[in-house]
Design a protein around this motif. Structure first.
Motif, PDB file in Angstrom:
ATOM      1  N   ARG A 190      -4.400   8.335   5.686  1.00  8.47           N
ATOM      2  CA  ARG A 190      -5.663   7.403   5.382  1.00  8.47           C
ATOM      3  C   ARG A 190      -6.125   7.749   4.114  1.00  8.47           C
ATOM      4  N   ARG A 234      -5.351   4.568  -2.801  1.00  7.37           N
ATOM      5  CA  ARG A 234      -4.616   3.455  -3.276  1.00  7.37           C
ATOM      6  C   ARG A 234      -5.526   2.352  -3.486  1.00  7.37           C
ATOM      7  N   TRP A 283      -4.361   5.967   1.571  1.00  9.44           N
ATOM      8  CA  TRP A 283      -4.414   4.753   1.514  1.00  9.44           C
ATOM      9  C   TRP A 283      -5.718   4.382   0.995  1.00  9.44           C
TER      10      TRP A 283
END
Length: 120
Positions: A82, A88, A85
């Motif tokens: 997570r 990103r 993510w």
């Protein structure tokens, strides 16, 4: 006021450590620039990616990841996947990180498998 005080720590650390003869210029720049963002929205100098020392770019990734996975008094830590993510997404929205280093960081944490792309 507390946030502004926290934002002073890179410059304070740099000024304290620059008197030590054993530290390289690159090491000092890591201390000074580890909260700079590639889009210029970081601190203390608001540098764009090309002006941020490569080692400081790496430390930005490590510091962000650590902040995201570490529990805080107001929230639990995120699972590593997570956290990556979120990083990103931050890169896609704002270009905070060096994209090449972000890909390598993700690859490193994944054990070198695959070819992640922050652009996908």
């Amino acid at each position: 006021a507390e946030r502004e005080e926290v934002r002073k720590h890179p410059a304070r650390g740099f000024h304290l450590l620059k008197e030590l003869p054993l530290l390289s210029r690159g090491s000092l720049l890591v201390v000074l620039q580890h909260h700079e963002h590639g889009d210029g929205s970081g601190y203390p100098e608001g540098l764009k990616l090309a002006m941020i020392h490569p080692l400081a770019r790496m430390m930005r990734l490590i510091d962000s990841f650590d902040a995201l996975v570490s529990p805080r008094p107001w929230r639990p830590g995120n699972p590593p996947a997570r956290a990556l993510w979120i990083m990103r997404q931050d890169w896609q929205k704002q270009g905070i990180y060096d994209a090449r280093l972000l890909v390598e960081f993700i690859r490193f944490l994944a054990g070198g498998k695959g070819s992640p792309s922050p652009g996908r």
